[in-house]
Motif scaffolding. Structure first.
Motif, PDB file in Angstrom:
ATOM      1  N   ARG A 166      25.234  16.800  48.564  1.00 20.55           N
ATOM      2  CA  ARG A 166      26.354  17.416  47.862  1.00 20.55           C
ATOM      3  C   ARG A 166      26.937  18.579  48.667  1.00 20.55           C
ATOM      4  NH1 ARG A 166      24.040  17.668  43.576  1.00 20.55           N
ATOM      5  NH2 ARG A 166      24.928  15.851  42.541  1.00 20.55           N
ATOM      6  N   VAL A 226      35.344  14.176  45.161  1.00 15.91           N
ATOM      7  CA  VAL A 226      35.047  13.778  43.781  1.00 15.91           C
ATOM      8  C   VAL A 226      34.439  12.384  43.742  1.00 15.91           C
ATOM      9  CG1 VAL A 226      36.089  13.205  41.551  1.00 15.91           C
ATOM     10  CG2 VAL A 226      36.785  15.280  42.756  1.00 15.91           C
ATOM     11  N   ALA A 227      34.990  11.463  44.536  1.00 14.07           N
ATOM     12  CA  ALA A 227      34.470  10.095  44.536  1.00 14.07           C
ATOM     13  C   ALA A 227      33.023  10.055  45.002  1.00 14.07           C
ATOM     14  CB  ALA A 227      35.339   9.218  45.436  1.00 14.07           C
ATOM     15  N   THR A 273      30.764  11.738  42.461  1.00 15.86           N
ATOM     16  CA  THR A 273      30.508  10.863  41.319  1.00 15.86           C
ATOM     17  C   THR A 273      29.413   9.856  41.654  1.00 15.86           C
ATOM     18  OG1 THR A 273      32.777  11.073  40.531  1.00 15.86           O
ATOM     19  CG2 THR A 273      31.542   9.160  39.768  1.00 15.86           C
ATOM     20  N   GLN A 296      26.215  11.588  41.385  1.00 22.01           N
ATOM     21  CA  GLN A 296      25.931  11.838  39.972  1.00 22.01           C
ATOM     22  C   GLN A 296      25.411  10.578  39.291  1.00 22.01           C
ATOM     23  OE1 GLN A 296      29.327  13.273  37.833  1.00 22.01           O
ATOM     24  NE2 GLN A 296      28.186  13.689  35.942  1.00 22.01           N
ATOM     25  N   LEU A 297      25.975   9.438  39.651  1.00 20.97           N
ATOM     26  CA  LEU A 297      25.513   8.170  39.083  1.00 20.97           C
ATOM     27  C   LEU A 297      24.050   7.918  39.441  1.00 20.97           C
ATOM     28  CD1 LEU A 297      28.625   5.909  39.774  1.00 20.97           C
ATOM     29  CD2 LEU A 297      27.699   6.451  37.522  1.00 20.97           C
ATOM     30  N   PRO A 300      30.550   8.418  34.236  1.00 19.82           N
ATOM     31  CA  PRO A 300      31.174   8.961  35.447  1.00 19.82           C
ATOM     32  C   PRO A 300      31.928   7.900  36.238  1.00 19.82           C
ATOM     33  CG  PRO A 300      28.921   9.729  35.235  1.00 19.82           C
ATOM     34  CD  PRO A 300      29.092   8.634  34.239  1.00 19.82           C
ATOM     35  N   LEU A 301      31.391   6.667  36.247  1.00 20.19           N
ATOM     36  CA  LEU A 301      32.055   5.595  36.976  1.00 20.19           C
ATOM     37  C   LEU A 301      33.417   5.291  36.361  1.00 20.19           C
ATOM     38  CD1 LEU A 301      32.070   3.458  39.172  1.00 20.19           C
ATOM     39  CD2 LEU A 301      30.825   1.934  37.627  1.00 20.19           C
ATOM     40  N   ARG A 342      35.449   7.316  34.892  1.00 16.71           N
ATOM     41  CA  ARG A 342      36.413   8.328  35.344  1.00 16.71           C
ATOM     42  C   ARG A 342      36.809   8.103  36.795  1.00 16.71           C
ATOM     43  NH1 ARG A 342      33.016  11.846  32.178  1.00 16.71           N
ATOM     44  NH2 ARG A 342      31.914  12.503  34.080  1.00 16.71           N
ATOM     45  N   ALA A 343      35.839   7.706  37.617  1.00 16.27           N
ATOM     46  CA  ALA A 343      36.133   7.465  39.033  1.00 16.27           C
ATOM     47  C   ALA A 343      37.079   6.275  39.201  1.00 16.27           C
ATOM     48  CB  ALA A 343      34.836   7.213  39.797  1.00 16.27           C
ATOM     49  N   TYR A 348      29.888   0.613  45.421  1.00  7.98           N
ATOM     50  CA  TYR A 348      30.673   1.603  44.695  1.00  7.98           C
ATOM     51  C   TYR A 348      32.070   1.748  45.296  1.00  7.98           C
ATOM     52  CZ  TYR A 348      32.095   6.340  43.251  1.00  7.98           C
ATOM     53  OH  TYR A 348      32.771   7.432  42.780  1.00  7.98           O
TER      54      TYR A 348
END
Length: 428
Positions: free
Chosen positions: A25, A64-65, A68, A71-72, A84-85, A87-88, A148
């Motif tokens: 991150r 952000v992508a 995410t 985060q997933l 979260p997916l 929103r992505a 992804y």
């Protein structure tokens, strides 16, 4: 939006160490910047465009992508790992729609995704390897990351396609309205506003063409790109349902022959070229030709209304023409219909060939002596009037063409004496 791909099934497949995740991150800003730089260098469509605020926006989207995605993985096993997916994917869809509005192609967008995936994985894999993750874990990480990115790219493609479809439908409606305004002969200010709304650049002239729908695709492929195609419910349309109408730009002068060549074999009807704001006059000319039943050439050559102006002029007032025909043929009224038809046909040919007996005989397939006999009968019936310019003019106009369908005139003037050729009439 679909979430059934591999990236939508992250829960439980890979547990990423919190320390490694935090390290990844922390590198996201650098990865995003490097990704955007490489895209601008390798994808021509983005060269020189991703600068200033636009660059910051795209870098943030990349961060952000990828964030995410992390985060997933971190939420593996959570009650709803797909949130979260979702929103992505929505963001990726919006990105695709925005690229379509910006005028960039889907190929450019997919190329950017491919470059971005390569650069992002090179940076991320370096961090995961240095963090001591096993080869098996790194491989699984790669599989999920590319799945992804595939889902993101698919969502962007969907957004791009939907936006183009929406824009295309809206422009099609605007072009249909413009066509309606043009054919209705609306005021110039209305036409210019309609053309601007449809993003259609006005040409110098427009030419109306009516042709079978079955020929439409092939003909459009070789006509100018700004050619307008008619919608439905056109004002005054009187042709068959299987036919359609085109407004072809700038086919005046020497280009008209070129248009005729393009239309050869398609049984088209071709109106005159007119200034684009006055194309309604070309439309009315075509309607008149169709209403009169002017025959289309049997070989498929376009019916050019410019080659039938005399017929169109003479049939502007069918009732007046029928009255004139009955008036000038009154001396034949007491004869049998067959005899009257033979004499009227002979009179027509005599006038058109300026009295050249041999030419009249060849035209009627009779002997020159037959022509002499018939003309003698006509002189008896008409007397000195055959030498009066006014009578000659009336006869020439009245007999120039056989009566069009529906041109019989008033009931008191039946068309029995109309000069209709027949095998009986051509007997010597």
């Amino acid at each position: 939006m679909p979430e059934s791909g591999a990236a939508g099934q992250l829960g439980g497949r890979l547990e990423l160490d919190a320390q490694v995740a935090e390290r990844l991150r922390g590198r996201l800003p650098m990865v995003a910047a490097h990704t955007v730089t490489t895209i601008t260098a390798e994808v021509t469509a983005y060269s020189g465009t991703l600068t200033g605020q636009m660059r910051e926006k795209i870098e943030n989207a990349v961060r952000v992508a990828l964030g995410t995605f992390l985060q997933l993985i971190e939420r593996a096993g959570a009650a709803d790992p797909s949130t979260p997916l979702s929103r992505a994917l929505e963001a990726a869809y919006a990105l695709g729609a925005g690229e379509a509005r910006a005028g960039r192609s889907m190929d450019a967008l997919l190329a950017a995704y491919r470059v971005g995936a390569r650069v992002a994985w090179r940076e991320v894999s370096t961090t995961t390897v240095r963090s001591g993750l096993s080869a098996e874990t790194v491989a699984e990480f790669a599989e999920l990351m590319f799945a992804y990115i595939d889902e993101l790219s698919a969502a962007s493609v969907a957004g791009h396609s939907d936006e183009l479809a929406n824009v295309g439908r809206a422009r099609r409606r605007d072009l249909d309205r413009l066509t309606q305004h043009l054919l209705a002969g609306d005021p110039e200010e209305v036409l210019r506003r309609s053309a601007e709304r449809a993003e259609w650049s006005p040409p110098q002239t427009l030419t109306v063409v009516v042709l079978p729908r079955s020929s439409l695709r092939g003909v459009l492929a070789v006509l100018p790109p700004h050619t307008l195609e008619s919608g439905e419910d056109l004002p005054g349309a009187q042709w068959a349902e299987e036919e359609t109408l085109l407004l072809v730009p700038d086919m005046h002068g020497s280009r008209r022959r070129q248009l005729g060549t393009v239309l050869h074999g398609h049984r088209a009807v071709l109106g005159p070229a007119r200034p684009w704001v006055a194309v309604a006059r070309s439309y009315q000319r075509v309607l008149k030709a169709l209403m009169l039943g002017v025959p289309r050439p049997a070989d498929g050559t376009a019916l050019d209304t410019e080659q039938h102006l005399a017929r169109l002029v003479l049939h502007t007032d069918p009732e007046a023409l029928a009255d004139l025909r009955a008036q000038v043929l009154a001396p034949l009224a007491d004869l049998s219909p067959a005899t009257a038809a033979r004499l009227a046909e002979t009179m027509r040919s005599w006038l058109l060939h300026q009295g050249r007996r041999d030419d009249v005989a060849a035209d009627l397939f009779v002997h020159p002596q037959t022509v002499r006999y018939r003309m003698g009968r006509l002189r008896e019936l008409y007397g000195d009037r055959l030498h009066e310019p006014g009578t000659v003019l009336d006869l020439t106009v009245a007999l120039a063409f056989p009566p069009a369908e529906g041109d019989g005139g008033p009931a008191e003037h039946p068309p029995a004496t109309a000069p209709t050729p027949s095998s009986e009439a051509r007997r010597p």
